[in-house]
Design an enzyme around this catalytic site. Structure first.
Site, PDB file in Angstrom:
ATOM      1  N   ASP A   1       0.846  -1.350  -0.108  1.00 37.53           N
ATOM      2  CA  ASP A   1      -0.168   0.013   0.048  1.00 37.53           C
ATOM      3  C   ASP A   1       0.819   1.256   0.028  1.00 37.53           C
ATOM      4  O   ASP A   1       0.565   2.523  -0.396  1.00 37.53           O
ATOM      5  CB  ASP A   1      -0.660   0.048   1.365  1.00 37.53           C
ATOM      6  CG  ASP A   1      -1.679  -1.126   1.413  1.00 37.53           C
ATOM      7  OD1 ASP A   1      -2.120  -1.775   0.264  1.00 37.53           O
ATOM      8  OD2 ASP A   1      -2.248  -1.752   2.362  1.00 37.53           O
TER       9      ASP A   1
ATOM     10  N   ARG B   1      -6.015  -0.134   0.594  1.00 37.08           N
ATOM     11  CA  ARG B   1      -6.442   0.191   1.528  1.00 37.08           C
ATOM     12  C   ARG B   1      -7.115   1.770   1.542  1.00 37.08           C
ATOM     13  O   ARG B   1      -7.656   2.043   0.676  1.00 37.08           O
ATOM     14  CB  ARG B   1      -5.532   0.207   2.742  1.00 37.08           C
ATOM     15  CG  ARG B   1      -6.533  -0.240   3.990  1.00 37.08           C
ATOM     16  CD  ARG B   1      -5.624  -0.794   5.056  1.00 37.08           C
ATOM     17  NE  ARG B   1      -6.204  -2.090   5.069  1.00 37.08           N
ATOM     18  CZ  ARG B   1      -5.539  -3.266   5.803  1.00 37.08           C
ATOM     19  NH1 ARG B   1      -4.296  -2.980   6.486  1.00 37.08           N
ATOM     20  NH2 ARG B   1      -6.068  -4.361   5.803  1.00 37.08           N
TER      21      ARG B   1
HETATM   22  O1  F6P Z   1      -2.455  -4.000   3.363  1.00 36.74           O
HETATM   23  C1  F6P Z   1      -2.177  -5.051   2.296  1.00 36.74           C
HETATM   24  C2  F6P Z   1      -3.443  -5.345   1.808  1.00 36.74           C
HETATM   25  O2  F6P Z   1      -3.308  -5.987   0.416  1.00 36.74           O
HETATM   26  C3  F6P Z   1      -4.642  -4.027   1.492  1.00 36.74           C
HETATM   27  O3  F6P Z   1      -4.250  -3.719   0.294  1.00 36.74           O
HETATM   28  C4  F6P Z   1      -5.847  -4.914   1.325  1.00 36.74           C
HETATM   29  O4  F6P Z   1      -6.725  -3.839   1.501  1.00 36.74           O
HETATM   30  C5  F6P Z   1      -5.628  -6.002   2.415  1.00 36.74           C
HETATM   31  O5  F6P Z   1      -4.354  -6.165   2.773  1.00 36.74           O
HETATM   32  C6  F6P Z   1      -6.392  -7.183   2.182  1.00 36.74           C
HETATM   33  O6  F6P Z   1      -6.248  -7.891   3.098  1.00 36.74           O
HETATM   34  P1  F6P Z   1      -6.648  -9.486   3.346  1.00 36.74           P
HETATM   35  O7  F6P Z   1      -5.113 -10.189   2.610  1.00 36.74           O
HETATM   36  O8  F6P Z   1      -6.826  -9.941   4.590  1.00 36.74           O
HETATM   37  O9  F6P Z   1      -7.516  -9.921   2.380  1.00 36.74           O
END
Ligand code: F6P
Length: 341
Positions: A127, A171
């Site tokens: 991010d 995010r």
């Molecule tokens: O923080 C990294 C990230 O890939 C964000 O861009 C995204 O919102 C989130 O993690 C997704 O999380 P998860 O892997 O728990 O679905």
């Protein structure tokens, strides 16, 4: 010293390159390295594995993390902070290198402030939303993957005269969208930092079609505030709403089609953005961060994080690093805006 290493939060390309560099430099300085399984969860439960030269060999190009990761936050589980301190002591650890984003490093900052816990941080996240460093590792790879996807979507968009909406991660910041959008020549980019309305976005798309272009590429961040799309649904262990579940891309595509009459499709890139091998730039950045973190441990400079300022690797306090989110500044968005419509 006996030094623990953990990787926390969402994985990203370059984690293994950091583990390799931290370990190699610590071995060279005469220290031992212990891997901690699955982020802070491994310190709560006492899940350790020694890392020697053999374990850290061949890691440079490898995606993911050999240590596993989790979003466990000891501050949100009763008794877990005490368990972390106790497991750390019982394992005979002298220092910890925590490789993570805002959440993982936030735990490190708090442990350091409240317990003088000997921790050093390394800024990871696709991010790129950590203040106090110009770039986090993993971001460049995510931008590369998104740009490649946008290039591919261009050719099919053009063949069918379609509007293609591409939803990317990031995010609450639009770094991935802005950078990959600029690199991929997006015709419209929608990010959380910029309140461009759907009406204005559609106006730009119509304008583009009026001047003879029959297709458009729209890049949207998962966190873009679209009317009617609420921040509801599941939260992760750090308490963050899973933004992918808002379905911003799909909603946007349907609104664009309704308002412009142009046939529109959506592609949600999802976790592909975090997978696979790091780019050369991320390998180099991860390596430099890893070496710096090892040196900070060796010197006993705790409560610090390796950071990139310009082209130099420096160190900053973990407190400063986790104090606020780094948002996309207006001048970056202006670069993108020059090519809208
Ligand atoms: O923080 C990294 C990230 O890939 C964000 O861009 C995204 O919102 C989130 O993690 C997704 O999380 P998860 O892997 O728990 O679905």
């Amino acid at each position: 010293m006996k030094v623990g290493v953990l990787t926390g939060g969402g994985d990203c390309p370059g984690l293994n390159a950091v583990i390799r560099a931290v370990s190699r430099r610590l071995f060279a300085r005469g220290h031992d390295v212990v891997g901690i399984r699955e982020g802070w969860r491994g310190l709560v439960d006492g899940r350790f594995e020694p890392l020697g030269p053999r374990e850290v060999s061949g890691l440079l190009p490898r995606g993911g993390t050999i240590l596993g990761t989790s979003r466990t936050n000891p501050y949100r589980i009763e008794g877990a902070v005490g368990a972390v301190l106790e497991q750390f002591r019982a394992e005979g650890l002298d220092a910890l290198v925590a490789i993570g984003g805002e959440d993982t490093l936030g735990v490190g900052a708090r442990l350091y402030a409240e317990h003088e816990f000997p921790v050093v941080g390394v800024p990871k996240t696709i991010d790129n939303d950590l203040s106090a460093t110009d770039y986090t590792f993993g971001f460049d790879t995510a931008v590369f993957i998104c740009t490649e996807a946008i290039d591919r979507l261009h050719t099919t968009a053009e063949s069918h005269n379609r509007v293609m909406v591409v939803e990317v991660m990031g995010r609450h910041t639009g770094w991935i969208a802005v950078m990959s959008g600029i690199a991929g020549g997006a015709d419209m980019i929608l990010i959380p930092e910029q309140p461009v309305s759907i009406e204005d976005a559609c106006k730009e798309i119509r304008h583009r079609h009026d001047r003879g272009k029959d297709f458009s590429i729209v890049v949207v961040s998962e966190g873009y505030e679209l009317e009617g799309v609420a921040d509801e649904g599941d939260v992760d262990e750090f308490g963050h709403v899973r933004l992918s579940e808002r379905g911003v891309g799909a909603q946007l595509a349907s609104q664009i089609e309704q308002q412009t009459g142009f046939e529109t499709r959506v592609t949600v890139l999802g976790h592909v953005q975090r997978g696979g091998s790091p780019t050369p730039r991320d390998r180099v950045l991860a390596t430099r961060y890893g070496l710096k973190a090892a040196e900070l441990v060796h010197e006993g400079s705790f409560g610090r994080m390796a950071a990139l300022h310009g082209d130099n690797i420096v160190d900053v306090s973990l407190e400063e690093a986790t104090a606020e989110l780094k948002r996309v500044p207006d001048d970056w968005f202006e670069v993108a805006r020059a090519f809208f419509g």
